[in-house]
Scaffold this motif. Sequence first.
Motif, PDB file in Angstrom:
ATOM      1  N   ALA A 194       1.518   0.168  -4.789  1.00 54.13           N
ATOM      2  CA  ALA A 194       2.750   0.774  -5.383  1.00 54.13           C
ATOM      3  C   ALA A 194       2.453   0.844  -7.134  1.00 54.13           C
ATOM      4  N   ASP A 195       3.203   1.831  -7.485  1.00 57.10           N
ATOM      5  CA  ASP A 195       2.857   2.035  -8.980  1.00 57.10           C
ATOM      6  C   ASP A 195       3.252   0.681  -9.902  1.00 57.10           C
TER       7      ASP A 195
ATOM      8  N   ARG B 284       0.816  -1.145  -0.037  1.00 54.03           N
ATOM      9  CA  ARG B 284       0.107   0.058   0.014  1.00 54.03           C
ATOM     10  C   ARG B 284       0.815   1.200  -0.097  1.00 54.03           C
ATOM     11  N   LYS B 285       0.595   2.099  -0.666  1.00 55.38           N
ATOM     12  CA  LYS B 285       1.237   3.532  -1.010  1.00 55.38           C
ATOM     13  C   LYS B 285       2.034   3.975   0.425  1.00 55.38           C
ATOM     14  N   GLU B 286       0.918   4.040   1.299  1.00 56.34           N
ATOM     15  CA  GLU B 286       1.409   4.552   2.678  1.00 56.34           C
ATOM     16  C   GLU B 286       2.515   3.976   3.291  1.00 56.34           C
TER      17      GLU B 286
ATOM     18  N   SER C  43      -4.776   1.809  -7.418  1.00 62.91           N
ATOM     19  CA  SER C  43      -4.340   2.993  -7.634  1.00 62.91           C
ATOM     20  C   SER C  43      -3.798   3.359  -5.978  1.00 62.91           C
TER      21      SER C  43
ATOM     22  N   LEU D  96       4.867   2.047   1.807  1.00 68.41           N
ATOM     23  CA  LEU D  96       6.134   1.660   1.300  1.00 68.41           C
ATOM     24  C   LEU D  96       7.210   2.512   1.989  1.00 68.41           C
TER      25      LEU D  96
END
Lengths: 159, 159, 159
Positions: free
Chosen positions: B134-135, B67-69, B131, B71
């Motif tokens: 991670a990209d 999850r982006k947060e 979205s 990383l």
Amino acid sequence: MLIIKYFKAISDAAMAEEVKKKAKLAIIAWSGSVDKLYPVAILSSAAAAGGWEVELFFTFWGLNAIRKEMLNAPPKISSDYAEYGPAVAQAMKEMNMPPWHQLLAQAKAMGNVKIYACSTTMQLFGIKDKSALADFVDDVVGAATFLERAKDAAVTLFI
Amino acid sequence: MLIIKYFKAISDAAMAEEVKKKAKLAIIAWSGSVDKLYPVAILSSAAAAGGWEVELFFTFWGLNAIRKEMLNAPPKISSDYAEYGPAVAQAMKEMNMPPWHQLLAQAKAMGNVKIYACSTTMQLFGIKDKSALADFVDDVVGAATFLERAKDAAVTLFI
Amino acid sequence: MLIIKYFKAISDAAMAEEVKKKAKLAIIAWSGSVDKLYPVAILSSAAAAGGWEVELFFTFWGLNAIRKEMLNAPPKISSDYAEYGPAVAQAMKEMNMPPWHQLLAQAKAMGNVKIYACSTTMQLFGIKDKSALADFVDDVVGAATFLERAKDAAVTLFI
């Protein structure tokens, strides 16, 4: 242009090339707790006794566990199952179960077992060379080399 | 009766159909601790550099970790090996080891690496779509789809 | 001399004998925490639904988890992820996710799923026979037997 197509065809063929499998067990031994090191030793032992090839790659906490000074340290069980530790230790004693690394050394003496130490982890832990590790270690290699050795293994595991 | 035998023969043939293997690494990335995420990234990187295909399936705590947060959250080591945490963190710093997810992104930029997120876990964690991840995530798929992609992999691991 | 060469040739041929793979999933189910037992059940279920064969080998804490008295005990999550336990339990309830062992029993009822208990662990835990284990267990076997069954599996995992 024709040449490019030619190389493209070769490259596609290479990509699709079949990998043939044989009776071989490849294990990445990552863990340092005895309840995971026993499965490494028991599976290797069973495979070797059955005439399989075995390739082991000790990395991270698995590599830490085969440093000479750790081999005779008191065995650690995964903390998730710590409550069963004393009962299991007692049962192993009653079954005359040898230490896991002795089981593994026996498997190696008996069959076709190759044991590698992970070069990146060696650097991470500041271990200079394989003389600091259990005598059963054959060589220090990188992940790429191990993958090539594991490629034709019928059974591949991360333990 | 003959027709039944006929379909039985087809079905037996289908069951026994050979699966051809190729130079491909398939990993189910279940764990969320850095000492397991580094092996995921390092093995993927080594495989990609050697021209292998790589397929990763992030599930459970592995999915949580991308999850982006998460990383850039402080890395967590498995509690079983917490005592080694500070020394390992220091050694990684000295070796200029990039974060595991950066290593993985580099492997993907360089080679044939596909990265999937587990749809069941998405639902379990209330993650709406990729979205939030991670990209480097290519798609959200189920276990059945991943098994089909892993089927022809020479090396399959659950980390 | 010629005879030695002859046997050498036979032995090389035996060593190199190809193992053919098929759509089959083989899992060594070592863990006793629900966050690992769900993947065992979900992967088995997905594989069985897709017409794959499935072979499971419950060993160590995985075997402990399928003792009859454990099946309805409160589920334990890996201690590394304990902080997420309550939220995940709540989400599973909202998703009406059946218990992992019920999912596995359904997979077995639906498809070609074989479930084995590890004989060495039985002895270690003092379990007399399979009547003490979940009804879905087919047989008690050793590691060597399981390796032979896993040999032709397209996907092999240690969970």
